[in-house]
Scaffold this motif. Structure first.
Motif: not given
Length: 232
Positions: A118, A121, A148, A153
């Motif tokens: 994660e 990303k 995104n 996130r």
């Protein structure tokens, strides 16, 4: 009666579709229209007109409007009906005060809850954002892709469903409306991106204390920049 909003054509459902399905579809479409600015702040949402436009009874429209009110996107004004909220500068500043505390805690939890994958990303997202900002150093930091979004996130990665729900379902939609009402802060984008990079570094180090402090400072800086612009 208000003019039709023309958000969509009639909703088609299989025979015997439940009213809740109609309400869900209406809620999603109206939310999307409000967030995209197709339904403007202060605009009235007329229950009979919406029922006619979407080809449904008034019951699912009423339920969808109730859910929009719970989400903080519309308000019911006595003798005026339901209108999309038109947030003031004071509303925006109050939202940022609470956001600082909530996102600081989310960042602290995410430092130990998120996986290395994660973080990888998230780092890729930050670098993509940086490429756009370096091409326009004086431009705003625009994150239109919810999935995104740097803050989304982290909110999702904190692994606290109550906190994630508050941020993603309540704060971020209202924050977007505030931004659409008062404008993005030009010239703030590159500084915000650099702050994101520092927050990311603390997260990767799994230092929740530092990550929380940096997130709080980041949101406070946005608040101070907003104050410096004065009322719109």
């Amino acid at each position: 009666m208000s003019a039709p909003i023309n958000v969509s054509t009639q909703i088609a459902y299989p025979e015997g579709a439940r009213r809740s399905n109609q309400s869900d579809a209406l809620f999603d479409m109206l939310t999307s229209a409000i967030m995209a600015g197709r339904i403007r702040p202060g605009e009235k949402l007329n229950e009979p007109a919406l029922a006619d436009e979407f080809g449904v009874s008034r019951a699912p429209v009423r339920e969808a409007l109730r859910r929009l009110q719970e989400k903080g996107l519309v308000t019911h004004v006595a003798h005026q009906g339901v209108r999309v909220i038109s947030p003031t500068l004071e509303d925006f500043l109050s939202l940022l005060d609470v956001r600082e505390a909530l996102e600081g805690m989310a960042c602290r939890l995410a430092a130990t809850a998120m996986t290395d994958v994660e973080f990888e990303k998230l780092a890729a997202i930050v670098e993509r954002h940086g490429e756009g900002l370096h091409s326009d150093p004086e431009g705003p930091y625009v994150q239109n892709d919810f999935d995104n979004d740097f803050h989304v996130r982290i909110a999702m990665g904190c692994r606290n469903p109550v906190l994630t729900g508050l941020l993603c379902e309540q704060f971020y939609p209202r924050l977007k409306l505030c931004r659409s009402r008062h404008g993005l802060l030009k010239g703030r984008g590159l500084a915000a991106w650099k702050e994101h990079r520092r927050i990311l570094a603390a997260l990767v180090e799994r230092d929740g204390d530092v990550a929380e402090i940096l997130m709080r400072r980041h949101i406070r800086a946005a608040r101070e920049a907003l104050l410096a612009t004065g009322p719109s």
